[in-house]
Design an enzyme around this catalytic site. Structure first.
Site, PDB file in Angstrom:
ATOM      1  CB  SER A   1      24.756 -59.759  22.225  1.00 19.49           C
ATOM      2  OG  SER A   1      25.900 -60.546  22.025  1.00 19.49           O
TER       3      SER A   1
ATOM      4  CG  ASP B   1      29.895 -59.788  22.063  1.00 25.72           C
ATOM      5  OD1 ASP B   1      30.597 -59.776  23.095  1.00 25.72           O
ATOM      6  OD2 ASP B   1      28.806 -60.387  22.004  1.00 25.72           O
TER       7      ASP B   1
ATOM      8  CG  ASP C   1      26.988 -59.234  25.638  1.00 29.47           C
ATOM      9  OD1 ASP C   1      27.677 -59.551  24.648  1.00 29.47           O
ATOM     10  OD2 ASP C   1      26.171 -60.009  26.162  1.00 29.47           O
TER      11      ASP C   1
ATOM     12  CG  ASP D   1      28.160 -62.873  25.352  1.00 23.66           C
ATOM     13  OD1 ASP D   1      28.565 -62.288  24.326  1.00 23.66           O
ATOM     14  OD2 ASP D   1      26.981 -63.228  25.507  1.00 23.66           O
TER      15      ASP D   1
END
Length: 445
Positions: free
Chosen positions: A100, A239, A241, A243
């Site tokens: 993440s 960010d 990833d 999400d």
């Protein structure tokens, strides 16, 4: 209590147990033991752009095929994209290799069930139970096959675009998009450009090492500068990833997850089906703003999986975290930065107003967050000395603020959050609480 799974999958420093190739191999095999149907099944594997992702994905794939699962590789794909494709392609499970918002030297593995939602704690515990068992490869005729899903990015781009109403477009709107050199680097620019926006993209050339490096939602300073430089209406930072997101208005001011949640909630007020879910970290100002609008508000544990659990429990459709995880259940089953950004842009189009203006209905309380590195976060949290100090400090706030001290679910940290009316007083209490945490940590070392 789960041994390896935390708030958002399994995470740590690459090369240090459990973020190693051999553990990923065994983990993939364990997943197959739990989720393969009649010894077979289909799984999707996506990853962000950090250099260790290829190693871990390959090991995870080997373990899964050894258990009989057929693996479809997605390549670099935002976490919510994996969730969407897992559901739409009728896979038994989707796997994401990502840490993440963490630096490149960290990595992690998290999973989605066939309905595109984070795995329940009980399923993760069952997977863990197989990690201590002997690794046995299925017979040759039952070994899973591996393919690469060529049109994965295109499928997710179209899914995102379809969450935006057909009778609107983004023509005439200048947007700066910060992709954090992560998984949205290819996808996000296409989504906003194809909807008509004038898009300026920054931090979209991943090299395996620059993910989240002084960019993206955890470091929005460069986005703020670019928005002012290009006189853009909106800045969007994801960010690594994809999400979560943070926004910047035309004045260069940050718009965090709480404010994004408020904007979307006010825009879809008639469709909320009851209320909105935040977390223990949501600003008290958000709660007061919803009270003023007669919108019910509930707090969940920190982590978008727990926000989703509470949404499902109450049959509500909107929730999120101040970090920028926003769940819009009308469109997605997990936190999705692109989908959330499009809902805000839809509000701007319908109201024909600026982001700076439509965020004004909420006034945030001063909030201070301190992160204290520790080695035994769970032991520290239950220590009597710390709990007594929290009680004493809470009394000093005189019901005009909050103190939250919790163990991070993704890093070896104790997070201290204090909010209240007086910023100087709040900062002093946060410093004192952080000092107590450090002293307790030294005692327990």
């Amino acid at each position: 209590m789960r041994k390896y799974f935390g708030t958002d999958g399994i995470r740590g420093k690459t090369g240090q147990f459990p973020i190693t190739a051999d553990f990923a191999l065994k983990l993939g095999w364990a997943v197959g033991q739990v989720l393969a149907q009649d010894g077979r099944g289909k799984v999707l594997i996506g990853q962000d752009t950090r250099v260790s992702g290829y190693m871990l994905s390959a090991a995870l794939e080997a373990g899964m095929t050894a258990s009989g699962l057929d693996v479809h590789l997605l390549g670099a794909m935002p976490t919510p994209g994996v969730a969407y494709l897992t559901k739409s392609l009728n896979a038994q499970i989707g796997a994401v290799v990502s840490a993440s918002h963490n630096p490149y030297y960290d990595n992690g593995i998290k999973f989605f069930s066939g309905d595109g939602k984070k795995l329940p704690d009980l399923v993760e515990s069952k997977i863990e139970s197989y990690l201590d068992k002997a690794f046995v490869t299925v017979e040759g005729t039952r070994i899973g096959q591996q393919t690469y899903l060529q049109d994965a990015a295109g499928r997710y781009i179209e899914f995102c675009k379809h969450s935006f109403p057909k009778d609107y477009d983004l023509k005439g709107i200048k947007i700066v998009v910060d992709c954090a050199n992560g998984a949205t680097s290819y996808i996000a620019p296409h989504v906003f450009t194809e909807l008509g926006a004038d898009v300026i993209v920054i931090n979209h050339q991943p090299d395996g090492f620059n993910i989240n490096d002084k960019c993206g939602s955890t470091f929005p300073q460069s986005l703020q500068a670019e928005v002012l430089k290009h006189r853009a209406e909106v800045g969007i930072a994801f960010d690594g990833d994809g999400d979560r997101l943070i926004l910047v208005d035309h004045k260069g001011e940050l718009v965090d997850g709480d404010e994004i949640l408020f904007i979307i909630a006010m825009h879809m007020k008639d469709k909320l089906q009851g209320g909105v879910v935040g977390t223990l970290m949501s600003n008290f100002g958000l709660e007061l703003a919803f009270q003023a609008q007669k919108i019910a508000f509930l707090r969940a544990r920190v982590g978008d999986r727990y926000v989703l659990d509470k949404l499902m429990e109450h049959n509500w459709v909107l929730g999120g975290e101040n970090s920028g995880h926003i769940i819009c259940l009308e469109h997605a089953t997990t936190g999705d930065g692109i989908i959330a950004a499009l809902q805000v842009l839809k509000a701007l189009c319908e109201k024909n107003d600026s982001l700076h203006t439509i965020k004004q209905g909420m006034t945030k309380f001063p909030q201070v967050l301190k992160n204290v590195k520790v080695t035994k976060p769970q032991s520290i949290i239950v220590d009597d000395t710390l709990q007594n100090a929290i009680a004493k400090m809470e009394r000093s706030l005189q019901n005009k603020g909050r103190i939250l001290v919790r163990a991070s679910g993704t890093e070896p940290l104790i997070r201290v959050m204090v909010e209240g009316e007086d910023p100087i007083f709040v900062n002093n209490i946060a410093d004192q609480m952080a000092d107590v945490v450090e002293k307790v940590a030294q005692t327990l070392a």
